[in-house]
Write a protein that holds these residues in place. Structure first.
Motif, PDB file in Angstrom:
ATOM      1  N   LEU A  23      40.223  35.679  32.085  1.00 49.52           N
ATOM      2  CA  LEU A  23      41.193  35.919  33.148  1.00 49.52           C
ATOM      3  C   LEU A  23      40.490  36.045  34.487  1.00 49.52           C
ATOM      4  CD1 LEU A  23      43.377  38.666  31.405  1.00 49.52           C
ATOM      5  CD2 LEU A  23      43.788  36.203  31.467  1.00 49.52           C
ATOM      6  N   CYS A  24      41.208  35.638  35.532  1.00 51.26           N
ATOM      7  CA  CYS A  24      40.679  35.802  36.887  1.00 51.26           C
ATOM      8  C   CYS A  24      40.493  37.302  37.151  1.00 51.26           C
ATOM      9  CB  CYS A  24      41.658  35.200  37.896  1.00 51.26           C
ATOM     10  SG  CYS A  24      41.271  35.613  39.608  1.00 51.26           S
ATOM     11  N   ILE A  25      39.335  37.658  37.640  1.00 45.56           N
ATOM     12  CA  ILE A  25      39.016  39.067  37.850  1.00 45.56           C
ATOM     13  C   ILE A  25      39.886  39.681  38.946  1.00 45.56           C
ATOM     14  CG2 ILE A  25      37.134  38.509  39.469  1.00 45.56           C
ATOM     15  CD1 ILE A  25      37.100  41.400  37.012  1.00 45.56           C
ATOM     16  N   SER A  26      40.428  38.820  39.808  1.00 49.60           N
ATOM     17  CA  SER A  26      41.191  39.336  40.935  1.00 49.60           C
ATOM     18  C   SER A  26      42.687  39.423  40.632  1.00 49.60           C
ATOM     19  CB  SER A  26      40.930  38.447  42.150  1.00 49.60           C
ATOM     20  OG  SER A  26      41.526  38.965  43.275  1.00 49.60           O
ATOM     21  N   CYS A  27      43.256  38.381  39.959  1.00 47.05           N
ATOM     22  CA  CYS A  27      44.717  38.361  39.789  1.00 47.05           C
ATOM     23  C   CYS A  27      45.156  38.240  38.325  1.00 47.05           C
ATOM     24  CB  CYS A  27      45.310  37.210  40.595  1.00 47.05           C
ATOM     25  SG  CYS A  27      44.912  35.590  39.918  1.00 47.05           S
ATOM     26  N   ASP A  28      44.218  38.251  37.376  1.00 43.01           N
ATOM     27  CA  ASP A  28      44.528  38.186  35.937  1.00 43.01           C
ATOM     28  C   ASP A  28      45.149  36.867  35.486  1.00 43.01           C
ATOM     29  OD1 ASP A  28      43.445  40.592  35.344  1.00 43.01           O
ATOM     30  OD2 ASP A  28      45.330  41.701  35.416  1.00 43.01           O
ATOM     31  N   SER A  40      42.795  29.770  43.403  1.00 42.41           N
ATOM     32  CA  SER A  40      43.383  30.293  44.648  1.00 42.41           C
ATOM     33  C   SER A  40      42.619  31.534  45.114  1.00 42.41           C
ATOM     34  CB  SER A  40      44.880  30.558  44.504  1.00 42.41           C
ATOM     35  OG  SER A  40      45.103  31.594  43.610  1.00 42.41           O
ATOM     36  N   CYS A  41      42.157  32.389  44.181  1.00 42.86           N
ATOM     37  CA  CYS A  41      41.365  33.556  44.611  1.00 42.86           C
ATOM     38  C   CYS A  41      40.011  33.100  45.152  1.00 42.86           C
ATOM     39  CB  CYS A  41      41.167  34.536  43.456  1.00 42.86           C
ATOM     40  SG  CYS A  41      42.683  35.395  43.020  1.00 42.86           S
ATOM     41  N   TRP A  42      39.465  32.051  44.539  1.00 43.64           N
ATOM     42  CA  TRP A  42      38.186  31.511  45.023  1.00 43.64           C
ATOM     43  C   TRP A  42      38.345  31.060  46.479  1.00 43.64           C
ATOM     44  CZ3 TRP A  42      33.415  31.072  42.576  1.00 43.64           C
ATOM     45  CH2 TRP A  42      32.463  30.261  43.211  1.00 43.64           C
TER      46      TRP A  42
END
Ligand SMILES: [Zn+2]
Ligand SMILES: [Zn+2]
Length: 189
Positions: A23-28, A40-42
């Protein structure tokens, strides 16, 4: 590690990634590989880039020429040639950095190394060695890993140079940098 070990490790990782996608560490959001961040978080990460001071890396509002120095570095040149930061420490990257430093998310090291390479590739190209800032031994005992050491090992590998994790020694245990202003962090170090 033998070839069989490497193959087994790869297969176990592929199976685990299928069963529990990373999972994305920022938005799961589920992501393809354990890079740490979805696309998108990148893209929300704010990278530091030129124009900036050739010595301390502070950003300039406009381009003032090659190897230009800021006022502070012109008055008193720091005892190093170049200092660079990869990212502006803001809401976009804070969770990821804290998870890496304090949350045992050592799997984020490859993504963080790639981020460091964006502004730092030219420094790595001419580096003879890579050395991390060490932790005090009491902190190393409680954290169990030196986050800077993992990054320096990876950077040395990419740059085909040598990582020297014990080049520097921290003789004093200082207070945490967390929650301090820029001036407070500087005083602490
Ligand atoms: Zn995300
Ligand atoms: Zn400067």
């Amino acid at each position: 590690m033998t070839r069989l070990h490497r193959m087994l490790k790869k297969s176990v990782k592929a199976l685990a990634d299928n069963l529990w996608p990373p999972l994305c560490i920022s938005c799961d959001f589920p992501i393809q590989d354990s890079n740490g961040l979805c696309s998108s978080c990148w893209a929300r990460m704010r990278y530091l880039s030129a124009p900036q001071c050739y010595a301390c890396g502070v950003l300039f509002p406009f381009d003032v020429g090659v190897q230009a120095l800021c006022v502070a570095c012109t008055r008193s040149h720091p005892p190093y040639e170049n200092a660079l930061s990869a990212l502006i420490y803001d809401d976009a990257c804070r969770g990821m950095i804290l998870a890496y430093k304090h949350g045992y998310r050592t799997d984020l090291a490859p993504a963080l190394t790639r981020m460091m390479m964006r502004p730092g590739a030219f420094l790595l190209e001419r580096a003879e060695i890579v050395a991390p800032i060490p932790l005090h031994w009491t902190r190393l005992m409680s954290r169990r890993y030196n986050q800077a050491g993992l990054l320096s090992n990876r950077l040395a590998k990419i740059g085909r140079t040598r990582s020297v994790p014990d080049l520097l020694m921290r003789t004093k245990r200082m207070g945490s940098q967390g929650g301090k202003s820029s001036a407070g962090r500087r005083r602490n170090v």
